[in-house]
Motif scaffolding. Structure first.
Motif, PDB file in Angstrom:
ATOM      1  N   ALA A 181     -22.200   4.259 -60.083  1.00  0.00           N
ATOM      2  CA  ALA A 181     -23.269   5.134 -60.559  1.00  0.00           C
ATOM      3  C   ALA A 181     -24.346   5.336 -59.504  1.00  0.00           C
ATOM      4  O   ALA A 181     -24.483   4.577 -58.559  1.00  0.00           O
ATOM      5  CB  ALA A 181     -23.882   4.546 -61.816  1.00  0.00           C
ATOM      6  N   VAL A 182     -25.123   6.378 -59.733  1.00  0.00           N
ATOM      7  CA  VAL A 182     -26.295   6.623 -58.899  1.00  0.00           C
ATOM      8  C   VAL A 182     -27.520   6.619 -59.789  1.00  0.00           C
ATOM      9  O   VAL A 182     -27.450   6.921 -60.970  1.00  0.00           O
ATOM     10  CB  VAL A 182     -26.178   7.994 -58.186  1.00  0.00           C
ATOM     11  CG1 VAL A 182     -25.071   7.947 -57.144  1.00  0.00           C
ATOM     12  CG2 VAL A 182     -25.904   9.106 -59.173  1.00  0.00           C
ATOM     13  N   ALA A 183     -28.669   6.238 -59.223  1.00  0.00           N
ATOM     14  CA  ALA A 183     -29.896   6.164 -60.017  1.00  0.00           C
ATOM     15  C   ALA A 183     -30.524   7.542 -60.098  1.00  0.00           C
ATOM     16  O   ALA A 183     -31.057   8.064 -59.128  1.00  0.00           O
ATOM     17  CB  ALA A 183     -30.873   5.186 -59.361  1.00  0.00           C
ATOM     18  N   LEU A 184     -30.419   8.153 -61.294  1.00  0.00           N
ATOM     19  CA  LEU A 184     -30.930   9.504 -61.477  1.00  0.00           C
ATOM     20  C   LEU A 184     -31.750   9.592 -62.755  1.00  0.00           C
ATOM     21  O   LEU A 184     -32.129   8.577 -63.334  1.00  0.00           O
ATOM     22  CB  LEU A 184     -29.772  10.509 -61.503  1.00  0.00           C
ATOM     23  CG  LEU A 184     -29.028  10.692 -60.170  1.00  0.00           C
ATOM     24  CD1 LEU A 184     -27.762  11.474 -60.382  1.00  0.00           C
ATOM     25  CD2 LEU A 184     -29.915  11.378 -59.150  1.00  0.00           C
ATOM     26  N   ALA A 185     -32.019  10.796 -63.238  1.00  0.00           N
ATOM     27  CA  ALA A 185     -32.913  11.018 -64.370  1.00  0.00           C
ATOM     28  C   ALA A 185     -32.209  10.764 -65.690  1.00  0.00           C
ATOM     29  O   ALA A 185     -31.169  10.128 -65.760  1.00  0.00           O
ATOM     30  CB  ALA A 185     -33.452  12.446 -64.295  1.00  0.00           C
ATOM     31  N   ASP A 186     -32.796  11.292 -66.797  1.00  0.00           N
ATOM     32  CA  ASP A 186     -32.239  11.096 -68.126  1.00  0.00           C
ATOM     33  C   ASP A 186     -30.797  11.596 -68.176  1.00  0.00           C
ATOM     34  O   ASP A 186     -30.419  12.562 -67.510  1.00  0.00           O
ATOM     35  CB  ASP A 186     -33.076  11.840 -69.166  1.00  0.00           C
ATOM     36  CG  ASP A 186     -34.465  11.229 -69.317  1.00  0.00           C
ATOM     37  OD1 ASP A 186     -34.627  10.061 -68.920  1.00  0.00           O
ATOM     38  OD2 ASP A 186     -35.351  11.924 -69.820  1.00  0.00           O
ATOM     39  N   THR A 187     -30.013  10.974 -69.057  1.00  0.00           N
ATOM     40  CA  THR A 187     -28.587  11.294 -69.140  1.00  0.00           C
ATOM     41  C   THR A 187     -28.341  12.774 -69.377  1.00  0.00           C
ATOM     42  O   THR A 187     -27.450  13.381 -68.775  1.00  0.00           O
ATOM     43  CB  THR A 187     -27.942  10.475 -70.268  1.00  0.00           C
ATOM     44  OG1 THR A 187     -28.139   9.088 -70.004  1.00  0.00           O
ATOM     45  CG2 THR A 187     -26.457  10.757 -70.367  1.00  0.00           C
ATOM     46  N   GLU A 188     -29.135  13.384 -70.250  1.00  0.00           N
ATOM     47  CA  GLU A 188     -28.915  14.781 -70.604  1.00  0.00           C
ATOM     48  C   GLU A 188     -29.088  15.711 -69.411  1.00  0.00           C
ATOM     49  O   GLU A 188     -28.534  16.813 -69.385  1.00  0.00           O
ATOM     50  CB  GLU A 188     -29.866  15.182 -71.732  1.00  0.00           C
ATOM     51  CG  GLU A 188     -29.484  16.489 -72.407  1.00  0.00           C
ATOM     52  CD  GLU A 188     -30.242  16.701 -73.702  1.00  0.00           C
ATOM     53  OE1 GLU A 188     -29.870  17.619 -74.440  1.00  0.00           O
ATOM     54  OE2 GLU A 188     -31.186  15.930 -73.975  1.00  0.00           O
ATOM     55  N   ASP A 189     -29.843  15.289 -68.406  1.00  0.00           N
ATOM     56  CA  ASP A 189     -30.101  16.129 -67.237  1.00  0.00           C
ATOM     57  C   ASP A 189     -29.059  15.954 -66.136  1.00  0.00           C
ATOM     58  O   ASP A 189     -29.099  16.647 -65.127  1.00  0.00           O
ATOM     59  CB  ASP A 189     -31.483  15.813 -66.659  1.00  0.00           C
ATOM     60  CG  ASP A 189     -32.606  16.114 -67.640  1.00  0.00           C
ATOM     61  OD1 ASP A 189     -32.434  17.056 -68.440  1.00  0.00           O
ATOM     62  OD2 ASP A 189     -33.620  15.406 -67.618  1.00  0.00           O
ATOM     63  N   LEU A 190     -28.104  15.032 -66.330  1.00  0.00           N
ATOM     64  CA  LEU A 190     -27.122  14.741 -65.292  1.00  0.00           C
ATOM     65  C   LEU A 190     -25.910  15.652 -65.408  1.00  0.00           C
ATOM     66  O   LEU A 190     -25.656  16.258 -66.443  1.00  0.00           O
ATOM     67  CB  LEU A 190     -26.672  13.283 -65.400  1.00  0.00           C
ATOM     68  CG  LEU A 190     -27.759  12.211 -65.338  1.00  0.00           C
ATOM     69  CD1 LEU A 190     -27.118  10.834 -65.467  1.00  0.00           C
ATOM     70  CD2 LEU A 190     -28.561  12.310 -64.051  1.00  0.00           C
ATOM     71  N   SER A 191     -25.143  15.696 -64.338  1.00  0.00           N
ATOM     72  CA  SER A 191     -23.870  16.420 -64.365  1.00  0.00           C
ATOM     73  C   SER A 191     -22.834  15.579 -65.108  1.00  0.00           C
ATOM     74  O   SER A 191     -23.036  14.385 -65.378  1.00  0.00           O
ATOM     75  CB  SER A 191     -23.382  16.679 -62.939  1.00  0.00           C
ATOM     76  OG  SER A 191     -22.989  15.465 -62.318  1.00  0.00           O
ATOM     77  N   GLN A 215     -20.010  14.428 -63.991  1.00  0.00           N
ATOM     78  CA  GLN A 215     -19.551  13.316 -63.156  1.00  0.00           C
ATOM     79  C   GLN A 215     -20.594  12.203 -63.086  1.00  0.00           C
ATOM     80  O   GLN A 215     -20.264  11.010 -63.123  1.00  0.00           O
ATOM     81  CB  GLN A 215     -19.226  13.806 -61.746  1.00  0.00           C
ATOM     82  CG  GLN A 215     -18.606  12.733 -60.855  1.00  0.00           C
ATOM     83  CD  GLN A 215     -17.275  12.238 -61.389  1.00  0.00           C
ATOM     84  OE1 GLN A 215     -16.330  13.019 -61.529  1.00  0.00           O
ATOM     85  NE2 GLN A 215     -17.184  10.954 -61.699  1.00  0.00           N
ATOM     86  N   GLU A 216     -21.864  12.572 -63.006  1.00  0.00           N
ATOM     87  CA  GLU A 216     -22.925  11.565 -62.952  1.00  0.00           C
ATOM     88  C   GLU A 216     -23.007  10.761 -64.247  1.00  0.00           C
ATOM     89  O   GLU A 216     -23.231   9.552 -64.227  1.00  0.00           O
ATOM     90  CB  GLU A 216     -24.265  12.247 -62.640  1.00  0.00           C
ATOM     91  CG  GLU A 216     -24.361  12.762 -61.215  1.00  0.00           C
ATOM     92  CD  GLU A 216     -25.519  13.730 -61.011  1.00  0.00           C
ATOM     93  OE1 GLU A 216     -25.838  14.021 -59.851  1.00  0.00           O
ATOM     94  OE2 GLU A 216     -26.093  14.210 -62.025  1.00  0.00           O
ATOM     95  N   ILE A 217     -22.802  11.446 -65.377  1.00  0.00           N
ATOM     96  CA  ILE A 217     -22.780  10.738 -66.662  1.00  0.00           C
ATOM     97  C   ILE A 217     -21.605   9.767 -66.698  1.00  0.00           C
ATOM     98  O   ILE A 217     -21.742   8.603 -67.116  1.00  0.00           O
ATOM     99  CB  ILE A 217     -22.683  11.736 -67.830  1.00  0.00           C
ATOM    100  CG1 ILE A 217     -23.961  12.580 -67.906  1.00  0.00           C
ATOM    101  CG2 ILE A 217     -22.456  10.999 -69.150  1.00  0.00           C
ATOM    102  CD1 ILE A 217     -23.871  13.733 -68.891  1.00  0.00           C
ATOM    103  N   SER A 218     -20.452  10.213 -66.238  1.00  0.00           N
ATOM    104  CA  SER A 218     -19.274   9.352 -66.185  1.00  0.00           C
ATOM    105  C   SER A 218     -19.524   8.147 -65.298  1.00  0.00           C
ATOM    106  O   SER A 218     -19.180   7.011 -65.646  1.00  0.00           O
ATOM    107  CB  SER A 218     -18.077  10.153 -65.664  1.00  0.00           C
ATOM    108  OG  SER A 218     -16.948   9.341 -65.476  1.00  0.00           O
ATOM    109  N   ASP A 219     -20.153   8.368 -64.152  1.00  0.00           N
ATOM    110  CA  ASP A 219     -20.449   7.279 -63.225  1.00  0.00           C
ATOM    111  C   ASP A 219     -21.345   6.220 -63.871  1.00  0.00           C
ATOM    112  O   ASP A 219     -21.113   5.015 -63.748  1.00  0.00           O
ATOM    113  CB  ASP A 219     -21.149   7.832 -61.981  1.00  0.00           C
ATOM    114  CG  ASP A 219     -20.238   8.711 -61.127  1.00  0.00           C
ATOM    115  OD1 ASP A 219     -19.006   8.648 -61.325  1.00  0.00           O
ATOM    116  OD2 ASP A 219     -20.768   9.449 -60.281  1.00  0.00           O
TER     117      ASP A 219
END
Length: 257
Positions: free
Chosen positions: A25-35, A37-41
């Motif tokens: 995973a990568v450290a990003l914003a709220d789940t709903e704002d992710l792509s 693939q980022e949610i999967s990560d």
């Protein structure tokens, strides 16, 4: 007795979760704002980091036989502790299972014994054990095979081994699963469609995963991340040592139970 392999018992649970999970995973914003693939990560990272988890698996389809679970409900951790139950497909019976380290307690019903032991041996075992637990350690082949479903580390390894598989993921609209706001992420691979539902708020836990196609549909629910496995075990009065079943398995007279 026919052995139920760990791959048959928990493999679908692991693969259902693993099918959509990829890189760290990568450290990003709220789940709903992710792509997608980022949610999967993020969901993969939480699953791989979990010290314990509660799993509920349901499988339906023409490809199941009595060596595979139609349903499985387990609370398990990385220290080889586990409590739960399995219902085998194709009228293969059901059983309760408790594992604390190398110690195992298993309470099958009569249908399970009859499906697993040929001729009258299954009925004899059911009569002898009754409503008690079969007790022993993982040194016994039967108990070791069944207790293999309790290995959280192997499930996590299965997920990790699946990481990096190419898949086109699609993010769906925010919805609810069992009262939890989630973001669905869907992918297709080898004729199967898998949808992963990840918590939309707070820690991005994988809440549910479904897999459809090729003869078997599976639903896996996950909850109670990092909560301890209950430590209660059956009393001696409610247990029968597995060594006393040897006579039945060999087709001879049972021990004095």
């Amino acid at each position: 007795m026919r052995r139920i392999s760990r791959k048959q018992a928990w493999g679908t649970a692991a693969c259902t979760a693993a099918a959509l999970l990829a890189a760290p995973a990568v450290a990003l914003a709220d789940t709903e704002d992710l792509s997608a693939q980022e949610i999967s990560d993020k969901a993969e990272k939480e699953l791989l980091d979990a010290k314990s988890v509660h799993l509920e698996l349901e499988q339906k389809g023409t490809d199941l036989d009595d060596e595979e679970p139609a349903t499985m409900e387990l609370t398990l951790d990385q220290d080889d502790n586990c409590v739960g139950s399995l219902t085998m497909a194709d009228d293969g019976g059901s059983l309760e299972l408790i594992k604390q380290g190398e110690k195992v307690w298993m309470k099958p019903d009569a249908a399970f014994w009859k499906a697993q032991l040929p001729g009258g041996q299954g009925e004899a075992a059911a009569d002898i054990i009754g409503d008690r637990y079969l007790y022993g350690t993982t040194d016994d082949a039967l108990l070791k095979d069944m207790a293999g479903v309790c290995d959280l580390k192997e499930i996590q390894q299965e997920v990790q081994d699946e990481s990096g598989d190419e898949s086109t993921l699609k993010k769906g609209e925010r919805t609810k699963v069992d009262g939890t706001d989630v973001i669905p992420v869907t992918g297709r691979d080898d004729g199967k469609t898998t949808t992963m539902y990840v918590a939309a708020e707070g820690t991005p836990y994988l809440v549910r995963a479904t897999e459809k196609g090729q003869g078997t549909d599976s639903t896996l629910k996950l909850s109670e991340y990092d909560k301890p496995v209950p430590k209660d075990t059956p009393s001696e009065e409610d247990s029968v040592n597995v060594s006393q079943l040897q006579g039945v398995q060999d087709g001879g007279p049972a021990g004095n139970l």
